[in-house]
Design an enzyme around this catalytic site. Structure first.
Site, PDB file in Angstrom:
ATOM      1  N   HIS A  40       0.865  -1.184   0.000  1.00 19.17           N
ATOM      2  CA  HIS A  40       0.000   0.000   0.000  1.00 19.17           C
ATOM      3  C   HIS A  40       0.897   1.228   0.000  1.00 19.17           C
ATOM      4  O   HIS A  40       2.101   1.120   0.266  1.00 19.17           O
ATOM      5  CB  HIS A  40      -0.855  -0.003   1.276  1.00 19.17           C
ATOM      6  CG  HIS A  40       0.018  -0.043   2.489  1.00 19.17           C
ATOM      7  ND1 HIS A  40       0.322  -1.203   3.143  1.00 19.17           N
ATOM      8  CD2 HIS A  40       0.724   0.936   3.103  1.00 19.17           C
ATOM      9  CE1 HIS A  40       1.182  -0.936   4.104  1.00 19.17           C
ATOM     10  NE2 HIS A  40       1.448   0.362   4.111  1.00 19.17           N
ATOM     11  N   HIS A 127       5.729   6.395  -1.567  1.00 18.09           N
ATOM     12  CA  HIS A 127       6.453   5.174  -1.926  1.00 18.09           C
ATOM     13  C   HIS A 127       5.668   3.949  -1.495  1.00 18.09           C
ATOM     14  O   HIS A 127       4.757   4.049  -0.667  1.00 18.09           O
ATOM     15  CB  HIS A 127       7.815   5.155  -1.208  1.00 18.09           C
ATOM     16  CG  HIS A 127       7.668   5.032   0.279  1.00 18.09           C
ATOM     17  ND1 HIS A 127       7.496   6.140   1.094  1.00 18.09           N
ATOM     18  CD2 HIS A 127       7.590   3.956   1.095  1.00 18.09           C
ATOM     19  CE1 HIS A 127       7.343   5.734   2.344  1.00 18.09           C
ATOM     20  NE2 HIS A 127       7.389   4.413   2.374  1.00 18.09           N
TER      21      HIS A 127
HETATM   22  O1  3AM Z   1       3.853   1.881   4.293  1.00 17.19           O
HETATM   23  P1  3AM Z   1       5.173   2.170   4.869  1.00 17.19           P
HETATM   24  O2  3AM Z   1       6.046   0.979   4.970  1.00 17.19           O
HETATM   25  O3  3AM Z   1       5.842   3.333   4.267  1.00 17.19           O
HETATM   26  O4  3AM Z   1       6.705   2.157   8.235  1.00 17.19           O
HETATM   27  C1  3AM Z   1       5.347   2.012   8.574  1.00 17.19           C
HETATM   28  C2  3AM Z   1       4.477   1.771   7.381  1.00 17.19           C
HETATM   29  O5  3AM Z   1       4.887   2.637   6.346  1.00 17.19           O
HETATM   30  C3  3AM Z   1       4.811   3.337   9.054  1.00 17.19           C
HETATM   31  O6  3AM Z   1       3.412   3.219   8.874  1.00 17.19           O
HETATM   32  C4  3AM Z   1       3.130   2.265   7.860  1.00 17.19           C
HETATM   33  C5  3AM Z   1       2.245   1.184   8.401  1.00 17.19           C
HETATM   34  O7  3AM Z   1       2.827   0.573   9.488  1.00 17.19           O
HETATM   35  N1  3AM Z   1       5.153   3.588  10.437  1.00 17.19           N
HETATM   36  C6  3AM Z   1       5.236   2.701  11.444  1.00 17.19           C
HETATM   37  N2  3AM Z   1       5.588   3.320  12.580  1.00 17.19           N
HETATM   38  C7  3AM Z   1       5.739   4.625  12.274  1.00 17.19           C
HETATM   39  C8  3AM Z   1       6.077   5.781  13.018  1.00 17.19           C
HETATM   40  N3  3AM Z   1       6.336   5.727  14.327  1.00 17.19           N
HETATM   41  C9  3AM Z   1       5.464   4.795  10.904  1.00 17.19           C
HETATM   42  N4  3AM Z   1       5.528   5.976  10.289  1.00 17.19           N
HETATM   43  C10 3AM Z   1       5.864   7.031  11.053  1.00 17.19           C
HETATM   44  N5  3AM Z   1       6.125   6.954  12.371  1.00 17.19           N
END
Ligand code: 3AM
Length: 189
Positions: A40, A127
């Site tokens: 996603h 991304h």
């Molecule tokens: O979809 P992506 O991989 O970009 O990295 C986590 C993931 O992003 C991000 O939220 C999405 C779903 O888990 N994520 C997890 N913890 C986070 C945080 N503390 C975070 N993004 C920002 N701050």
């Protein structure tokens, strides 16, 4: 519950990304590859939200999404976070057209306000996370993957017609994601 707001991918894009991930996983250093069904584009990470706040969050997201018309998106190229030094994650790019940035900003601001958070100050880099690298890859491995995706499109460009409220469940093999609620963009069927 641990929540975030995301955009979903059409099946042909998901399949193209999954095929690329399979090929790359076979010839790359160890990593935690995102499950194809979990891929996603994250618009806003909200973290732990009390279930009591869910109805207001859902109403807010429905309103924000309805105010923004559908827009085109495509998946193209790859990169790493951070861009230099030891890698933490590999991703595929989603070049932002004019509509994505204001939509993301509105979603992030309104969703954060709805659950009592201050919105993230970090700039938004649209991304799709492909893999996480608990043991950072050597730079040549990162560069090989980036070169393999350079100039390459994954599936056809598509129309974003909804935002999705997702729940993330932390699990030993990597987080599991579940769509809780979908919100039509303005005028989308
Ligand atoms: O979809 P992506 O991989 O970009 O990295 C986590 C993931 O992003 C991000 O939220 C999405 C779903 O888990 N994520 C997890 N913890 C986070 C945080 N503390 C975070 N993004 C920002 N701050």
């Amino acid at each position: 519950m641990r929540l975030f707001v995301a955009l979903d991918l059409p099946e042909p894009v998901r399949e193209a990304v999954a095929a690329f991930a399979r090929t790359e996983a076979a010839r790359s250093p160890r990593a935690r590859w995102v499950r194809p069904e979990g891929m996603h584009l994250t618009l806003a990470f909200l973290g732990e939200v009390a279930p009591a706040r869910l109805p207001f969050l859902i109403a807010t997201l429905a309103e924000v999404c309805a105010r923004h018309p559908p827009f085109p998106l495509r998946v193209e190229g790859a990169g790493a976070f951070p861009p230099r030094g030891p890698s933490r994650a590999l991703w595929l790019g989603c070049p932002a057209g004019a509509a994505l940035a204001p939509f993301q900003r509105a979603v992030a601001e309104q969703a954060a306000a709805a659950v009592g958070l201050t919105p993230e100050a970090r700039p938004f880099h649209p991304h799709l996370t492909l893999a996480r690298t608990p043991e950072p890859w050597r730079r040549d491995a990162v560069e090989r993957l980036v070169a393999a995706a350079a100039g390459r499109s994954f599936g056809e460009p598509f129309e974003v017609t909804e935002g999705v409220l997702m729940e993330s469940e932390l699990a030993p093999g990597g987080s599991r994601y579940r769509a809780l609620e979908r919100f039509a963009l303005g005028g989308a069927a």
